[in-house]
Each structure stands twice: as C-alpha cells, then as structure tokens.
Enzyme design. Structure first.
Site, short mmCIF file in Angstrom:
data_model
loop_
_atom_site.label_atom_id
_atom_site.label_comp_id
_atom_site.label_asym_id
_atom_site.label_seq_id
_atom_site.Cartn_x
_atom_site.Cartn_y
_atom_site.Cartn_z
N ASP A 157 -36.06 77.05 46.53
CA ASP A 157 -35.53 76.52 47.77
C ASP A 157 -35.52 74.93 47.66
O ASP A 157 -36.12 74.48 46.85
CB ASP A 157 -36.60 76.70 48.78
CG ASP A 157 -36.10 76.47 50.19
OD1 ASP A 157 -35.63 77.23 50.68
OD2 ASP A 157 -36.39 75.30 50.66
N ASN A 165 -27.62 67.18 55.21
CA ASN A 165 -26.97 67.48 56.39
C ASN A 165 -27.10 66.18 57.21
O ASN A 165 -25.96 65.86 57.92
CB ASN A 165 -27.18 68.97 56.61
CG ASN A 165 -26.94 69.95 55.80
OD1 ASN A 165 -25.79 69.88 55.22
ND2 ASN A 165 -27.58 71.08 55.84
N HIS A 170 -22.31 67.80 56.99
CA HIS A 170 -22.60 69.08 56.17
C HIS A 170 -21.61 69.47 54.80
O HIS A 170 -21.81 70.21 54.09
CB HIS A 170 -22.04 70.34 57.23
CG HIS A 170 -23.20 70.39 58.37
ND1 HIS A 170 -24.27 71.25 58.14
CD2 HIS A 170 -23.16 69.92 59.42
CE1 HIS A 170 -24.88 71.15 59.24
NE2 HIS A 170 -24.55 70.42 59.89
N ASP A 174 -22.64 71.10 51.54
CA ASP A 174 -22.01 72.04 50.88
C ASP A 174 -21.87 71.72 49.45
O ASP A 174 -22.02 72.56 48.44
CB ASP A 174 -21.01 72.43 51.53
CG ASP A 174 -20.78 73.19 52.92
OD1 ASP A 174 -21.88 73.68 53.11
OD2 ASP A 174 -19.86 73.25 53.49
N ASP A 200 -30.21 77.18 51.79
CA ASP A 200 -30.54 76.62 50.47
C ASP A 200 -31.52 77.40 49.69
O ASP A 200 -32.46 76.82 48.80
CB ASP A 200 -31.03 74.98 50.74
CG ASP A 200 -32.24 75.10 51.56
OD1 ASP A 200 -32.60 76.20 52.51
OD2 ASP A 200 -33.17 74.05 51.32
#
Length: 282
Positions: A157, A165, A170, A174, A200
C-alpha cells in the site's frame, strides 16, 4: 462437457484425433445415406472445432479433408452428373463455405480473447486485476499439491498517496500508480503474480521462496523505488506485508488477509517498511 472442452483446449494430439474421428464418422454416414440426402452442413462440426480450438493451418487442413471426404462419399454413393466438372465445383463451393465459417470463428475467437484479456487487466497499470489474481491463485494452489513449493503472498500500500491527488491532481496520481506498477513488474520474476487490487493497493504471489529470497526481493524493490524518484518528486513511499506460506490456503481471502495484517503492522510501526513472517498452513 467441461472436461471435453478442456481436453480440446489442452491436448493437441487428442483434439486432432477427435477431429479426424468425427470426419470419418460423418463420411461414413454421408456414404450410407446416399447422395439424395444433403449432409455437407454437418462437416461444419469438425471445421468449427479446428477453427476455435486449433491453429489456422490445422483448420485449413480440416477444411480440405472435409471437402475431400464429402467428394469421395458422393462419388461412391453413385451420384452421376451431366458434367465431370460439377462434383469438383460443388466440392470447391463447400470448402469455400467451410472457409467462410472458419474465418468468422477465427475473428470471433480473437475478439473474445482480447475481451477476456481486457477483463483480466487493470486498465490503468496493465497489471492483473483482482479477478485475474484470484484465478492465478487457484491455478497456483493446484500446482502446490503436485510440487513441493513454498509461496509468499505480499500486500503493498502506498504511503502518502492521497496527498498526491490532493496536491498534484488525479492525473499525477495515476502517473504515480503506473510508475509504481512498473517497478513491481521489474522487481518480480516472470513466474510471480503481480496485481492491482484497487486504489493504491497491490498484491503479489511469489513462487518457490524462502525467508532469504524474500528478504532479497524486499531489498531489491526498495532499491528500485529509491532510484525511481517517486519519493523525491511526490513524497510517497510504501508499506508492505509479506507472509511466507508452506502452501496456499484454500481460500484466497485468508492468504491476502494474512499479508494485509502484516502490511498494517508496517504502517502502525511508522510506515515505509516491510513486515515479513512465516505461516504454516495445516
């Protein structure tokens, strides 16, 4: 029916033997029923089997064998034509018909396979998605019964990903996910399974490992991450939990929960670290 389809899919020799047997049976029935009964449509069965389950060269050969079988049955049934060219013309027409059906099946199969691949891939990172991960898990679990292999299930994680973000947008988030997915693929072997479970969170299954090789893997991944510039550019890191198993549990959720618990231990201990344990499956 499922076992028959699996046989057609997995065994080349069995598949081609079955196709030849079906053609022989159809040829015998075609001969026995005489030329007054149209029987050519039934030859689509072996043609379809070859087109769907085999290589295009095998399908072409099957079409030629079916056309020749029909022609031999037609001649031996005593069918007389006003011109000697007519039966050969009819044979070519039938093979043309078989070829069109085979071509359409090839197109459908290719599109079907592409759709299956899309359904099994995470669209952003091109890693396996959770559905594909579960299928791979089931396959590896079957292999574990035949081979004496140990496995490791890892959950990763990203730390600080939400801030990416919020701060950069965003699109940059990505980008971080894609670049981190590439690091995972680089660190893992071709035999390992790497998937994005969502957000994630990522998961891996490492094959034929022990505590030493798992430590080496963790070190290699950390080194690749440090040299990637992700932490320097976006302030992210990752927490990971790796559970080494003597065999994979029957339930995939049980395996991922074991690794997930270790990952949360890593976060509770300050993040940006990995917790590794060994678990014996009874």
């Amino acid at each position: 029916m499922h076992n028959f389809e699996q046989l057609l899919t997995t065994s080349v020799l069995a598949r081609r033997f079955i196709i030849l047997v079906v053609i022989a049976i159809l040829g015998w029935i075609d001969l026995a029923t005489g030329y007054e009964y149209s029987f050519s449509v039934f030859y689509l069965l072996p043609v379809s089997m070859a087109a769907w389950y085999d290589h295009y060269k095998a399908a072409i050969l099957t079409i030629m064998v079916c056309g020749t079988t029909w022609l031999i049955a037609d001649f031996n049934a005593g069918h007389h034509y006003s011109n000697k060219i007519i039966p050969f013309w009819n044979g070519l027409v039938r093979m043309g018909f078989f070829s069109i059906v085979a071509f359409l099946l090839f197109k459908i199969r290719r599109n079907w396979n592409e759709m299956k691949k899309m359904a099994m891939k995470d669209q952003l990172t091109s890693l396996d998605n959770s559905r594909a991960f579960e299928i791979e898990y089931r396959i590896l679990r079957k292999i574990s019964f035949r081979k004496d292999l140990s496995f490791a299930v890892a959950i990763v994680d990203l730390d600080g990903f939400k801030a990416v973000n919020d701060t950069f947008g965003h699109s940059k988030g990505d980008e971080v996910l894609v670049r981190f997915a590439q690091l995972l693929k680089q660190a893992n072997r071709n035999t390992d399974v790497v998937a994005r479970l969502g957000g994630d969170e990522f998961a891996m299954i490492l094959l034929d490992v022990n505590e030493h090789t798992v430590q080496d893997y963790e070190t290699r991944l950390r080194q690749l991450f440090q040299s990637s510039g992700l932490k320097q550019s976006y302030g992210v890191d990752f927490s990971m939990g790796i559970m080494i198993l003597n065999e994979l549990p029957k339930n995939m959720e049980q395996a991922t929960q074991l690794a997930d618990r270790l990952m949360y231990q890593s976060k509770a201990q300050g993040k940006s670290q990995t917790t590794i344990q060994t678990h014996q499956v009874n």
